[in-house]
Scaffold this motif. Structure first.
Motif, PDB file in Angstrom:
ATOM      1  N   GLY A 201      14.316 -32.122  12.177  1.00  0.00           N
ATOM      2  CA  GLY A 201      12.934 -31.728  11.877  1.00  0.00           C
ATOM      3  C   GLY A 201      12.293 -31.404  13.164  1.00  0.00           C
ATOM      4  N   LYS A 202      11.476 -30.304  13.328  1.00  0.00           N
ATOM      5  CA  LYS A 202      10.711 -30.126  14.626  1.00  0.00           C
ATOM      6  C   LYS A 202       9.281 -31.042  14.471  1.00  0.00           C
ATOM      7  N   ASP A 203       8.991 -31.504  15.786  1.00  0.00           N
ATOM      8  CA  ASP A 203       7.777 -32.385  15.883  1.00  0.00           C
ATOM      9  C   ASP A 203       7.390 -32.183  17.199  1.00  0.00           C
ATOM     10  N   LYS A 204       6.227 -32.727  17.751  1.00  0.00           N
ATOM     11  CA  LYS A 204       5.841 -32.681  19.009  1.00  0.00           C
ATOM     12  C   LYS A 204       5.068 -34.263  19.295  1.00  0.00           C
ATOM     13  N   TYR A 205       5.459 -34.781  20.291  1.00  0.00           N
ATOM     14  CA  TYR A 205       5.046 -36.338  20.722  1.00  0.00           C
ATOM     15  C   TYR A 205       5.272 -37.222  19.606  1.00  0.00           C
ATOM     16  N   SER A 206       6.112 -36.686  18.659  1.00  0.00           N
ATOM     17  CA  SER A 206       6.284 -37.673  17.524  1.00  0.00           C
ATOM     18  C   SER A 206       5.197 -37.857  16.568  1.00  0.00           C
ATOM     19  N   GLU A 207       4.486 -37.001  16.525  1.00  0.00           N
ATOM     20  CA  GLU A 207       2.977 -37.166  16.015  1.00  0.00           C
ATOM     21  C   GLU A 207       3.111 -37.158  14.282  1.00  0.00           C
ATOM     22  N   ASP A 218      17.063 -37.153   9.350  1.00  0.00           N
ATOM     23  CA  ASP A 218      17.695 -38.237  10.148  1.00  0.00           C
ATOM     24  C   ASP A 218      17.154 -38.295  11.363  1.00  0.00           C
ATOM     25  N   ALA A 219      16.378 -37.395  12.075  1.00  0.00           N
ATOM     26  CA  ALA A 219      15.546 -37.459  13.151  1.00  0.00           C
ATOM     27  C   ALA A 219      14.679 -36.278  13.084  1.00  0.00           C
ATOM     28  N   ASN A 220      13.852 -36.444  14.103  1.00  0.00           N
ATOM     29  CA  ASN A 220      12.907 -35.414  14.604  1.00  0.00           C
ATOM     30  C   ASN A 220      13.209 -34.998  16.010  1.00  0.00           C
ATOM     31  N   TYR A 221      13.219 -33.668  16.475  1.00  0.00           N
ATOM     32  CA  TYR A 221      13.148 -32.973  17.619  1.00  0.00           C
ATOM     33  C   TYR A 221      11.937 -32.842  18.348  1.00  0.00           C
TER      34      TYR A 221
END
Length: 357
Positions: A201-207, A218-221
């Motif tokens: 799933g899309k994210d930014k700075y793992s916010e 399973d992960a973020n990008y």
């Protein structure tokens, strides 16, 4: 070793919907061609070189793209996929032909761009007009969605990570139904002998990383493209905002400086996929309302690729995303242009090779 995935926009062909909304024969090439320089030294319009103003209905074009991508170090295309619910798809012809014809040979995965489409009122002038709404009708629709795409999941070219089909979702927290969707598809994958999905799933700075993982991903990008803007002081942001609103001043950043913030410590974690960009100039679509990177020289991108690949090479999760292969309307592409020729692609190849030394 790093496995590089490039986002791929399947937009460059006419569709009935785009004809209705934007005019007969519309593709994104129209906005690309009509772009104007906004300040001294601003390179617009961006002009494609080797591949020209292509039409993705042509198999020859798709094959050339795939061969070129593999030649310079791309391991897979991630085709943006549009499913609005109730079986409604858009811009699906190029990918359907990729599956039907078996060409190009480059591996692929899908990225579900699960957002509504609007006719933008750029710069706050008027209201955005809803063109088509993204819906989540329930399990029956999720099953229909899976079965529609099943031929692609069974294709030997479909990209797997640790034996699982890679599937990216652009807005992972768009609806609580996303969790139902994920659970349904995992079950269907097992029933069809496909093992499982690796959902990203899309994210930014793992916010929103914790929430994304709790949804079943399973992960973020991390899309940290505007990290330089994210880290500006409140005073600098205020001055920039006033200049933009009062004088129409563009938000301009040196690519070399912006690139320092693409990769953070978060990207070192196994459940985070890093994302890098070779360039960015959204002005053909949004004028001055979006940041613009200037001096996007190949040598700077080579440094970014080398740094990102070296980091990924230390991880078990070897995925690395490049945004994008062909987002010309966003000034965000790897394909050759008249400014640098194949320079950006050569930087990708050389940076990837250098990371292994």
């Amino acid at each position: 070793m790093s496995k590089i995935i490039a986002f791929y926009l399947p937009q460059y062909h006419p569709t009935p919907e785009n004809n209705e909304w934007w005019g007969e024969g519309f593709t994104d090439w129209r906005s690309v061609n009509m772009a104007k320089p906004l300040f001294r030294g601003h390179i617009q319009p961006k002009i494609p070189a080797d591949l020209g103003y292509y039409d993705l209905r042509l198999e020859e074009t798709r094959v050339q793209q795939g061969q070129m991508a593999q030649e310079y170090g791309i391991d897979a295309f991630c085709y943006w996929h549009y499913w609005f619910g109730g079986g409604k798809r858009l811009l699906n012809l190029p990918f359907d032909e990729v599956v039907k014809t078996g060409k190009p040979s480059i591996p692929f995965c899908l990225g579900w761009a699960n957002h509504s489409w609007y006719k933008k009122a750029w710069g706050g002038q008027g209201k955005d007009k809803l063109l088509i709404e993204q819906k989540y009708p329930g399990i029956e629709d999720y099953i229909l969605h899976f079965n529609t795409m099943l031929p692609s999941f069974k294709d030997p070219r479909y990209l797997r990570h640790n034996g699982k089909l890679v599937f990216i979702i652009y807005v992972p927290l768009a609806s609580p139904e996303i969790k139902v969707f994920i659970d349904t598809w995992r079950k269907l994958a097992k029933e069809n002998g496909l093992n499982d999905f690796f959902f990203v799933g899309k994210d930014k700075y793992s916010e929103d990383k914790v929430k994304i993982l709790e949804m079943g991903f399973d992960a973020n990008y991390n899309d940290n493209m505007f990290g330089i803007l994210h880290r500006e002081s409140i005073i600098s942001k205020g001055i920039r905002f006033i200049k933009q609103k009062l004088f129409g001043t563009a938000m301009v950043f040196e690519y070399k400086e912006a690139a320092k913030y693409f990769i953070t410590e978060e990207e070192e974690k196994e459940d985070t996929v890093p994302t890098i960009v070779p360039n960015w100039d959204h002005s053909p679509r949004s004028g001055v309302s979006n940041p613009i990177f200037v001096n996007t020289k190949p040598e700077y991108f080579k440094e970014v690729v080398t740094r990102a690949c070296k980091m990924v090479n230390t991880k078990k999760n070897d995925l690395l995303i490049i945004k994008s292969w062909n987002e010309w309307g966003e000034g965000n592409y790897l394909e050759p242009d008249m400014q640098y020729g194949r320079g950006i692609l050569e930087a990708l190849r050389d940076g990837k090779s250098k990371s292994r030394l």
